[in-house]
Write a protein that holds these residues in place. Structure first.
Motif, PDB file in Angstrom:
ATOM      1  N   UNK A 216       0.870  -1.416   0.133  1.00  0.00           N
ATOM      2  CA  UNK A 216       0.028   0.005   0.018  1.00  0.00           C
ATOM      3  C   UNK A 216       1.043   1.131  -0.087  1.00  0.00           C
ATOM      4  N   UNK A 217       1.838   1.229   0.535  1.00  0.00           N
ATOM      5  CA  UNK A 217       2.800   2.482   0.841  1.00  0.00           C
ATOM      6  C   UNK A 217       3.534   2.885  -0.636  1.00  0.00           C
ATOM      7  N   UNK A 218       3.848   1.486  -1.277  1.00  0.00           N
ATOM      8  CA  UNK A 218       4.422   1.626  -2.460  1.00  0.00           C
ATOM      9  C   UNK A 218       3.550   2.168  -3.379  1.00  0.00           C
ATOM     10  N   UNK A 219       2.389   1.636  -3.289  1.00  0.00           N
ATOM     11  CA  UNK A 219       1.363   1.968  -4.367  1.00  0.00           C
ATOM     12  C   UNK A 219       0.911   3.791  -4.321  1.00  0.00           C
ATOM     13  N   UNK A 220       0.885   4.189  -3.265  1.00  0.00           N
ATOM     14  CA  UNK A 220       0.535   5.536  -2.881  1.00  0.00           C
ATOM     15  C   UNK A 220       1.663   6.451  -3.356  1.00  0.00           C
ATOM     16  N   UNK A 221       2.935   5.966  -3.297  1.00  0.00           N
ATOM     17  CA  UNK A 221       4.019   6.835  -3.752  1.00  0.00           C
ATOM     18  C   UNK A 221       4.071   6.742  -5.374  1.00  0.00           C
ATOM     19  N   UNK A 222       3.252   5.895  -6.030  1.00  0.00           N
ATOM     20  CA  UNK A 222       3.466   5.977  -7.649  1.00  0.00           C
ATOM     21  C   UNK A 222       2.173   6.570  -8.106  1.00  0.00           C
ATOM     22  N   UNK A 223       1.358   6.887  -7.171  1.00  0.00           N
ATOM     23  CA  UNK A 223      -0.028   7.672  -7.836  1.00  0.00           C
ATOM     24  C   UNK A 223       0.451   9.065  -8.290  1.00  0.00           C
ATOM     25  N   UNK A 224      -0.025   9.132  -9.587  1.00  0.00           N
ATOM     26  CA  UNK A 224       0.254  10.511 -10.057  1.00  0.00           C
ATOM     27  C   UNK A 224      -0.656  11.461  -9.516  1.00  0.00           C
ATOM     28  N   UNK A 225      -0.355  12.838  -9.324  1.00  0.00           N
ATOM     29  CA  UNK A 225      -1.136  13.907  -8.891  1.00  0.00           C
ATOM     30  C   UNK A 225      -2.035  14.345  -9.953  1.00  0.00           C
ATOM     31  N   UNK A 226      -3.147  14.699  -9.542  1.00  0.00           N
ATOM     32  CA  UNK A 226      -4.371  14.991 -10.505  1.00  0.00           C
ATOM     33  C   UNK A 226      -3.726  15.929 -11.535  1.00  0.00           C
ATOM     34  N   UNK A 227      -4.135  15.823 -12.726  1.00  0.00           N
ATOM     35  CA  UNK A 227      -3.692  16.651 -13.876  1.00  0.00           C
ATOM     36  C   UNK A 227      -4.626  17.971 -13.627  1.00  0.00           C
ATOM     37  N   UNK A 228      -4.130  19.114 -14.091  1.00  0.00           N
ATOM     38  CA  UNK A 228      -4.757  20.390 -14.177  1.00  0.00           C
ATOM     39  C   UNK A 228      -6.028  20.262 -15.203  1.00  0.00           C
ATOM     40  N   UNK A 229      -7.064  20.574 -14.820  1.00  0.00           N
ATOM     41  CA  UNK A 229      -8.235  20.339 -15.590  1.00  0.00           C
ATOM     42  C   UNK A 229      -8.173  21.193 -16.756  1.00  0.00           C
ATOM     43  N   UNK A 230      -7.180  22.162 -16.949  1.00  0.00           N
ATOM     44  CA  UNK A 230      -7.238  22.933 -18.113  1.00  0.00           C
ATOM     45  C   UNK A 230      -6.233  22.611 -18.884  1.00  0.00           C
ATOM     46  N   UNK A 231      -5.535  21.379 -18.761  1.00  0.00           N
ATOM     47  CA  UNK A 231      -4.610  20.923 -19.793  1.00  0.00           C
ATOM     48  C   UNK A 231      -5.119  20.527 -21.088  1.00  0.00           C
ATOM     49  N   UNK A 232      -4.593  20.901 -22.142  1.00  0.00           N
ATOM     50  CA  UNK A 232      -5.096  20.943 -23.664  1.00  0.00           C
ATOM     51  C   UNK A 232      -5.787  21.967 -23.844  1.00  0.00           C
ATOM     52  N   UNK A 233      -5.890  23.017 -22.984  1.00  0.00           N
ATOM     53  CA  UNK A 233      -6.714  24.374 -23.264  1.00  0.00           C
ATOM     54  C   UNK A 233      -5.673  25.567 -23.370  1.00  0.00           C
ATOM     55  N   UNK A 234      -5.909  26.522 -24.130  1.00  0.00           N
ATOM     56  CA  UNK A 234      -5.277  27.825 -24.050  1.00  0.00           C
ATOM     57  C   UNK A 234      -6.037  28.941 -23.725  1.00  0.00           C
TER      58      UNK A 234
END
Length: 93
Positions: A9-27
Motif C-alpha cells: 500500500x505504501x509503494x502504491x501511494x508513492x506511484x500515484x500521479x498527482x491529479x492533472x490540471x483540468x485546463x490541460x489541453x486548453x489555451x
C-alpha cells in the motif's frame, strides 16, 4: 477496526500521479490571439460574429481547446487555385 496498511500500500501511494490540471489541453484567449498574431479584440469580434473555433467560458475567462482549434483550422484549409479570380487590369482589351 483500524488495520495497518500492507507493505504494498505504501509503494502504491508513492506511484500515484498527482491529479492533472483540468485546463490541460486548453489555451487562454490571450495565448490564442498571440499564436494567431492578431489582437485580443480581433478574437473577441470573431467570437461575437461566430467565426471562431469552439470555446469555453469559465467565469469571465475564455479558453480554447487546442485540438478544437486545429480541427477548426483544418476545416477552413483552402487549396490555392491556379486560375486567377479576376482578370488582370490592362490585359485582353
Amino acid at each position: 477496526m483500524n488495520q495497518p496498511l500492507a507493505s504494498g500500500g505504501a509503494e502504491r501511494a508513492a506511484t500515484v500521479a498527482p491529479p492533472a490540471d483540468f485546463l490541460d489541453g486548453f489555451i487562454s484567449e490571450e495565448e490564442y490571439a498571440a499564436r494567431r498574431g492578431v489582437s485580443l479584440r480581433t478574437c473577441q469580434r470573431d467570437r461575437q460574429l461566430r467565426q471562431s473555433p469552439p470555446f469555453v467560458v469559465i467565469g469571465r475567462r475564455v479558453y480554447y481547446r487546442i485540438e478544437a482549434v486545429r480541427d477548426w483550422l483544418l476545416a477552413r484549409e483552402q487549396e490555392a487555385s491556379r486560375k486567377p479570380s479576376a482578370p488582370r487590369a490592362g490585359r485582353g482589351r
